[in-house]
Structure formats: structure tokens, C-alpha cells
Design a protein around this motif. Sequence first.
Motif, PDB file in Angstrom:
ATOM      1  N   VAL A 153      -4.003  -7.012 -10.611  1.00  0.00           N
ATOM      2  CA  VAL A 153      -5.099  -6.064 -10.353  1.00  0.00           C
ATOM      3  C   VAL A 153      -4.551  -4.694  -9.958  1.00  0.00           C
ATOM      4  O   VAL A 153      -5.073  -3.662 -10.374  1.00  0.00           O
ATOM      5  N   SER A 154      -3.473  -4.672  -9.177  1.00  0.00           N
ATOM      6  CA  SER A 154      -2.885  -3.400  -8.748  1.00  0.00           C
ATOM      7  C   SER A 154      -2.012  -2.774  -9.839  1.00  0.00           C
ATOM      8  O   SER A 154      -1.539  -1.654  -9.687  1.00  0.00           O
ATOM      9  N   ARG A 155      -1.783  -3.529 -10.892  1.00  0.00           N
ATOM     10  CA  ARG A 155      -0.982  -3.092 -12.038  1.00  0.00           C
ATOM     11  C   ARG A 155       0.499  -2.869 -11.702  1.00  0.00           C
ATOM     12  O   ARG A 155       1.174  -2.083 -12.347  1.00  0.00           O
ATOM     13  N   LEU A 156       0.985  -3.560 -10.678  1.00  0.00           N
ATOM     14  CA  LEU A 156       2.428  -3.571 -10.435  1.00  0.00           C
ATOM     15  C   LEU A 156       3.106  -4.392 -11.533  1.00  0.00           C
ATOM     16  O   LEU A 156       4.219  -4.097 -11.946  1.00  0.00           O
ATOM     17  N   ILE A 157       2.428  -5.451 -11.995  1.00  0.00           N
ATOM     18  CA  ILE A 157       2.865  -6.255 -13.140  1.00  0.00           C
ATOM     19  C   ILE A 157       1.659  -6.360 -14.073  1.00  0.00           C
ATOM     20  O   ILE A 157       0.539  -6.572 -13.618  1.00  0.00           O
ATOM     21  N   LYS A 158       1.887  -6.207 -15.375  1.00  0.00           N
ATOM     22  CA  LYS A 158       0.776  -6.079 -16.322  1.00  0.00           C
ATOM     23  C   LYS A 158      -0.080  -7.329 -16.486  1.00  0.00           C
ATOM     24  O   LYS A 158      -1.291  -7.242 -16.596  1.00  0.00           O
ATOM     25  N   ARG A 159       0.556  -8.512 -16.542  1.00  0.00           N
ATOM     26  CA  ARG A 159      -0.207  -9.738 -16.788  1.00  0.00           C
ATOM     27  C   ARG A 159       0.003 -10.750 -15.682  1.00  0.00           C
ATOM     28  O   ARG A 159       1.076 -10.835 -15.096  1.00  0.00           O
ATOM     29  N   ARG A 160      -1.033 -11.524 -15.418  1.00  0.00           N
ATOM     30  CA  ARG A 160      -0.970 -12.502 -14.329  1.00  0.00           C
ATOM     31  C   ARG A 160       0.049 -13.598 -14.625  1.00  0.00           C
ATOM     32  O   ARG A 160       0.733 -14.070 -13.717  1.00  0.00           O
ATOM     33  N   THR A 161       0.175 -13.999 -15.887  1.00  0.00           N
ATOM     34  CA  THR A 161       1.158 -15.027 -16.221  1.00  0.00           C
ATOM     35  C   THR A 161       2.573 -14.531 -15.967  1.00  0.00           C
ATOM     36  O   THR A 161       3.424 -15.291 -15.503  1.00  0.00           O
ATOM     37  N   VAL A 162       2.824 -13.261 -16.257  1.00  0.00           N
ATOM     38  CA  VAL A 162       4.146 -12.672 -16.000  1.00  0.00           C
ATOM     39  C   VAL A 162       4.386 -12.614 -14.491  1.00  0.00           C
ATOM     40  O   VAL A 162       5.486 -12.903 -14.012  1.00  0.00           O
ATOM     41  N   ALA A 209      11.950  -7.663  -8.022  1.00  0.00           N
ATOM     42  CA  ALA A 209      13.222  -7.380  -8.698  1.00  0.00           C
ATOM     43  C   ALA A 209      13.000  -7.383 -10.204  1.00  0.00           C
ATOM     44  O   ALA A 209      12.601  -8.392 -10.777  1.00  0.00           O
ATOM     45  N   PHE A 210      13.211  -6.224 -10.843  1.00  0.00           N
ATOM     46  CA  PHE A 210      13.124  -6.082 -12.300  1.00  0.00           C
ATOM     47  C   PHE A 210      14.530  -5.860 -12.828  1.00  0.00           C
ATOM     48  O   PHE A 210      15.034  -4.742 -12.789  1.00  0.00           O
ATOM     49  N   ALA A 265      -6.363   1.644  -9.151  1.00  0.00           N
ATOM     50  CA  ALA A 265      -5.250   0.704  -8.915  1.00  0.00           C
ATOM     51  C   ALA A 265      -4.132   1.354  -8.106  1.00  0.00           C
ATOM     52  O   ALA A 265      -3.494   0.695  -7.287  1.00  0.00           O
ATOM     53  N   ARG A 266      -3.884   2.644  -8.306  1.00  0.00           N
ATOM     54  CA  ARG A 266      -2.823   3.354  -7.589  1.00  0.00           C
ATOM     55  C   ARG A 266      -3.099   3.426  -6.092  1.00  0.00           C
ATOM     56  O   ARG A 266      -2.173   3.586  -5.300  1.00  0.00           O
ATOM     57  N   GLU A 267      -4.354   3.336  -5.696  1.00  0.00           N
ATOM     58  CA  GLU A 267      -4.732   3.429  -4.286  1.00  0.00           C
ATOM     59  C   GLU A 267      -4.565   2.104  -3.548  1.00  0.00           C
ATOM     60  O   GLU A 267      -4.731   2.057  -2.333  1.00  0.00           O
ATOM     61  N   MET A 268      -4.250   1.025  -4.266  1.00  0.00           N
ATOM     62  CA  MET A 268      -4.121  -0.298  -3.656  1.00  0.00           C
ATOM     63  C   MET A 268      -2.766  -0.496  -2.977  1.00  0.00           C
ATOM     64  O   MET A 268      -2.607  -1.390  -2.164  1.00  0.00           O
ATOM     65  N   PHE A 269      -1.779   0.320  -3.330  1.00  0.00           N
ATOM     66  CA  PHE A 269      -0.430   0.174  -2.763  1.00  0.00           C
ATOM     67  C   PHE A 269       0.237   1.524  -2.643  1.00  0.00           C
ATOM     68  O   PHE A 269      -0.212   2.511  -3.210  1.00  0.00           O
ATOM     69  N   ARG A 270       1.337   1.535  -1.887  1.00  0.00           N
ATOM     70  CA  ARG A 270       2.129   2.746  -1.712  1.00  0.00           C
ATOM     71  C   ARG A 270       3.588   2.369  -1.893  1.00  0.00           C
ATOM     72  O   ARG A 270       4.075   1.413  -1.294  1.00  0.00           O
ATOM     73  N   TYR A 271       4.290   3.108  -2.773  1.00  0.00           N
ATOM     74  CA  TYR A 271       5.716   2.838  -2.984  1.00  0.00           C
ATOM     75  C   TYR A 271       6.509   3.213  -1.740  1.00  0.00           C
ATOM     76  O   TYR A 271       6.232   4.204  -1.102  1.00  0.00           O
ATOM     77  N   LEU A 272       7.508   2.400  -1.437  1.00  0.00           N
ATOM     78  CA  LEU A 272       8.398   2.673  -0.287  1.00  0.00           C
ATOM     79  C   LEU A 272       9.780   3.056  -0.768  1.00  0.00           C
ATOM     80  O   LEU A 272      10.200   2.768  -1.826  1.00  0.00           O
TER      81      LEU A 272
END
Length: 79
Positions: free
Chosen positions: A9-18, A50-51, A72-79
Amino acid sequence: MRLDKFLKVSRLIKRRTVANEACDAGRVMVNGKPAKASLNVKEGDVIEIAFGNKSVKAEVLMVADTSRKEEAREMFRYL
């Protein structure tokens, strides 16, 4: 919300299976500990993914069941 669903949902990873496969492989850490896909994510948690040879660290700011691409960008903040 489940970790794999949050990652999608946050689009950190494109698909749920991945996202699910990344969790099973031990490439996703929440608050410094390896996390399963079923882990409950809450605001304030720090997720590290880890990518290959690089890693992404993000703090959960908001948990929502659905979101548009702009939100989606508002759901998290990069550290």
C-alpha cells in the motif's frame, strides 16, 4: 496492518507477493529484528529492506488500508 500489505500500500514494494517473499527470505527488518509478513505494523516502527547490495530504511508515519499514489509518500519517511 500486516507488514506485507503495508509494504504494498505504501509502495515501498510494488506487489504483495514480492513483499511476502522478501519477508520469508529475511530481507525485511522491523525495529532491528527480522520480520515475518504477518507482523502487525504500527506508527513509529522502523522498516529496513535489503535490495541486493543496498538497503532502504523508512519510518512508518501513517497506516491506511488503501492509498492513491500521491498519498502513499505520506505513509512513511526515509531515514
